[in-house]
Scaffold this motif. Structure first.
Motif, mmCIF file in Angstrom:
data_model
loop_
_atom_site.group_PDB
_atom_site.id
_atom_site.type_symbol
_atom_site.label_atom_id
_atom_site.label_comp_id
_atom_site.label_asym_id
_atom_site.label_seq_id
_atom_site.Cartn_x
_atom_site.Cartn_y
_atom_site.Cartn_z
ATOM 1 N N PHE A 157 17.298 -6.447 -9.305
ATOM 2 C CA PHE A 157 16.269 -5.522 -9.787
ATOM 3 C C PHE A 157 16.507 -4.154 -9.172
ATOM 4 O O PHE A 157 16.856 -4.046 -7.989
ATOM 5 C CB PHE A 157 14.870 -6.014 -9.404
ATOM 6 N N SER A 402 21.094 -5.170 -0.718
ATOM 7 C CA SER A 402 20.490 -4.055 -1.448
ATOM 8 C C SER A 402 21.380 -2.832 -1.299
ATOM 9 O O SER A 402 22.200 -2.751 -0.381
ATOM 10 C CB SER A 402 19.068 -3.759 -0.949
ATOM 11 N N CYS A 422 18.087 -4.143 -5.464
ATOM 12 C CA CYS A 422 18.179 -5.326 -4.607
ATOM 13 C C CYS A 422 18.866 -6.450 -5.378
ATOM 14 O O CYS A 422 18.754 -6.546 -6.601
ATOM 15 C CB CYS A 422 16.808 -5.769 -4.098
ATOM 16 N N ASP A 424 18.438 -9.725 -5.456
ATOM 17 C CA ASP A 424 17.621 -10.814 -6.002
ATOM 18 C C ASP A 424 16.198 -10.298 -6.171
ATOM 19 O O ASP A 424 15.505 -10.019 -5.193
ATOM 20 C CB ASP A 424 17.655 -12.014 -5.054
ATOM 21 N N HIS A 425 15.769 -10.211 -7.417
ATOM 22 C CA HIS A 425 14.476 -9.568 -7.700
ATOM 23 C C HIS A 425 13.294 -10.365 -7.177
ATOM 24 O O HIS A 425 12.183 -9.814 -7.021
ATOM 25 C CB HIS A 425 14.326 -9.370 -9.214
ATOM 26 N N THR A 428 10.770 -9.083 -4.559
ATOM 27 C CA THR A 428 9.815 -7.998 -4.827
ATOM 28 C C THR A 428 8.382 -8.500 -4.966
ATOM 29 O O THR A 428 7.448 -7.707 -4.903
ATOM 30 C CB THR A 428 10.197 -7.224 -6.092
ATOM 31 N N TYR A 447 10.977 -11.650 -16.965
ATOM 32 C CA TYR A 447 11.484 -10.596 -16.080
ATOM 33 C C TYR A 447 11.087 -9.215 -16.581
ATOM 34 O O TYR A 447 10.518 -8.406 -15.834
ATOM 35 C CB TYR A 447 13.008 -10.725 -15.994
ATOM 36 N N TYR A 451 8.194 -6.352 -14.875
ATOM 37 C CA TYR A 451 8.462 -5.030 -14.307
ATOM 38 C C TYR A 451 7.967 -3.885 -15.181
ATOM 39 O O TYR A 451 8.164 -2.721 -14.832
ATOM 40 C CB TYR A 451 9.949 -4.904 -13.982
#
Length: 643
Positions: A157, A402, A422, A424-425, A428, A447, A451
């Motif tokens: 992400f 990241s 980053c 691996d989302h 978050t 996904y 977001y």
């Protein structure tokens, strides 16, 4: 004048990309702006065509209207006149800081989007551009070698920021949330989830292990009845660092120390700012020495062993992909290897790459299908680039946790546009901030839908959707691989190698007048020059000479910009950055007495710094090398100052 190298691809392939040093593509940009301004007006008129015009057609005859227009024109003309004093970043005569001409795709897309004024805090305020920003994050993730398929649970992400400083702050914020969360789970006393045995183990999970634990917690929580789900969620939240604050969290867990951030001594000052903003404190920033202008891996190893022995947690190890001052590339591969070694020993931490400058150079290392190119393939057409160390560093980007990238640097987009990505989302979820009047769905499973509530996860609230449109369109027109935007990056490397070669020739040509040294072979598209008048042994006089040269190459609003033949910048070399051995080497090459180092004003060596990102430094159309012209200018100025 030296001959210009033959470009490896079509000489005009990129000529439509910029407005140009002479405004050569003004017709193209004007057509685009006018076309899409008219299109915007048509959109307004067709929103509800039954609504009559609110501004009457005769309004422009009114004295008040005419007075307003006259004042507006006067102020705009004055602004336009004042802006002529701006630094001519567009010109190949500008070799100063990390800025150049703007790509037309991004400039046009940003201008096109501005009248719509989308606010990328959520889809309510930006139904189009918030999606574009999420797509930009995926485009950058692919460039870096991160998972970029949103249908995969561990997809990366990314989002845009005002610049690299805020992106680095987001890296700290996410890493701290992920590091502290397992400790909160233990403190909440959850049943049914396997947790680390003690707080030290919980606080020292790797980022990937922390994300897996977070995933298991979310699955477990979703399976609970509604009342229990709310109760357990509230209990965990009450123990989180984000709720308690730094002081109470560590007071509650006295066996834990505030974690350190390990970064090279060349790291950007934003790391110090970020640690202070988070309340961790500048003291936690441990700056590691360099070796050959790159992070010293032996020093990193020694520091990590000390941390392990003293039970000192580490939050992040930072590698720099193109230092702001020198453009050097840290051994990212060595840093992630160290992370993996110490994770096996129970000291887990994340690896962040500050690629604000060099991030977009990764385009040269990617095939059209996203795979990594071999060193031989990348190096075709270059004489030295990339070194084996540089290739290994870029090849390891996909293993980091990241990355910071700045589209307003080597992405050639307008300020301010940085980016944080980053790997691996799922992490978050720990950053989520609720606000019912903005965000209507707490955590959609999809996904892209998740977001669209972008403001829940980022440091900013309101943010310009026009910047996202600029980045998205640019990346579509010039894909982030070697055949797309990589062609432009390759031109900057060709220019850098030409500059480096010419500098070494120049050193011989002016040896009777001045000693000239390239202090270290460039890793990217930034070259420094160290200078000392021949016969001088004093560091103070050498620095004064470089200051005089730079005074004639920097912006001065009291002088017309045309009075400057070239624009450059300066930086310094310091023993604490280089190490004594490297500092001695450079001083001796300049014939400066090392004993003169260390006075109140001469504890460092001032050098000229050249950022070589303008695509027209070598003007093949007219047979002009601005690199050659620059060294001819430099010789004249040296002669004048030393006569």
């Amino acid at each position: 004048m030296s001959s210009l190298p033959v470009p490896e691809r079509s000489r005009h392939a990129l000529d439509a990309c910029f407005l140009g040093p002479y405004g050569e593509n003004d017709t193209l940009l004007e057509k685009l702006v006018v076309e899409f301004l008219r299109d915007h007006v048509y959109w307004r008129r067709n929103f509800h065509p039954e609504d009559p015009p609110a501004i009457p057609t005769h309004a422009h005859h009114d004295p008040g209207y005419q007075d307003f227009e006259a004042r507006l024109r006067r102020e705009l003309h004055q602004l336009s006149a004042s802006l002529k004093k701006s630094v001519p970043f567009h010109s190949p005569r500008y070799m100063g800081h990390m800025v150049s001409d703007l790509l037309i795709p991004g400039l046009a897309a940003q201008i096109l989007t501005l009248p719509y004024n989308p606010n990328n805090v959520s889809e309510d305020a930006a139904p189009v551009t918030v999606d574009l920003e999420v797509q930009v994050g995926l485009q950058l993730a692919r460039m870096l070698g991160y998972p970029h398929d949103p249908d995969q649970p561990d997809c990366a992400f990314g989002h845009l920021t005002s610049g690299g400083t805020l992106a680095n702050y987001q890296a700290l914020r996410l890493a701290l949330a992920l590091k502290a969360f397992p400790v909160a789970l233990r403190a909440a006393g959850l049943p049914g989830i396997e947790l680390p045995d003690d707080d030290w183990s919980a606080f020292n999970l790797t980022p990937s292990a922390g994300i897996e634990l977070l995933d298991r917690w979310q699955v477990w929580l979703a399976a609970q009845p509604v009342a229990a789900r709310r109760r357990w969620h509230a209990q965990v939240e009450a123990h989180r660092l984000e709720h308690l604050g730094i002081a109470d969290f560590f007071a509650t867990h006295p066996q834990l120390k505030v974690p350190h951030v390990l970064a090279p001594i060349t790291a950007h000052y934003s790391w110090s700012k970020g640690l202070k903003l988070l309340g961790l404190g500048r003291k936690q920033l441990q700056l590691l020495p360099e070796r050959g202008m790159r992070l010293d891996l032996d020093a990193l190893q020694d520091t990590l062993e000390t941390c392990e022995r003293e039970r000192q947690p580490v939050l992040l190890a930072v590698a720099v992909l193109g230092t702001t001052e020198y453009g050097t590339i840290d051994p990212v591969d060595g840093v992630v290897d160290a992370r993996d070694r110490f994770a096996a020993r129970g000291l887990g931490f994340g690896v962040h790459v500050d690629g604000a400058w060099g991030g977009y150079l990764a385009t040269m290392f990617r095939n059209e299908d996203g795979s990594l190119r071999s060193r031989d393939d990348v190096g075709a057409g270059f004489s030295m680039f990339p070194s084996s160390e540089v290739h290994a560093a870029f090849g390891a980007l996909g293993r980091t946790d990241s990355v910071t990238v700045d589209p307003h640097k080597l992405g050639y987009l307008p300020y301010g546009s940085g980016a944080f990505i980053c790997r691996d989302h799922r992490a978050t979820a720990l950053l989520t901030e609720a606000a019912d009047y903005v965000f209507h769905e707490a955590s959609p499973a999809n996904y892209l839908a998740r977001y669209r509530n972008l403001g829940q996860f980022i440091p900013e609230g309101s943010k310009p959707g026009a910047a996202a449109a600029a980045a998205y369109v640019t990346h579509k027109v010039l894909p982030l691989d070697h055949a797309g935007l990589g062609r432009l990056q390759a031109q900057t490397i060709v220019a850098t190698e030409a500059f480096d070669t010419r500098a070494r020739q120049f050193a011989g040509e002016v040896a009777g007048l001045c000693r000239v040294v390239v202090p270290f072979t460039p890793d990217s598209n930034l070259v420094c020059l160290a200078l000392n008048p021949t016969g001088n042994r004093d560091l103070g006089r050498a620095n004064a000479f470089v200051r005089q040269l730079h005074d004639e190459m920097r912006s001065d609003p009291r002088q017309p910009v045309q009075s400057r033949e070239f624009f450059g910048s300066v930086t310094t070399l310091r023993p604490e950055v280089l190490g004594d051995t490297e500092m001695q080497r450079i001083l001796l090459a300049l014939d400066i007495d090392p004993a003169t180092l260390g006075g109140d004003n001469d504890d460092r060596l001032m050098i000229l710094r050249h950022t070589l990102m303008n695509p027209y430094l070598q003007d093949r159309e007219n047979g002009i090398s601005y690199i050659d012209l620059y060294f001819e200018y430099l010789a004249r100025r040296m002669q004048a100052l030393l006569a």
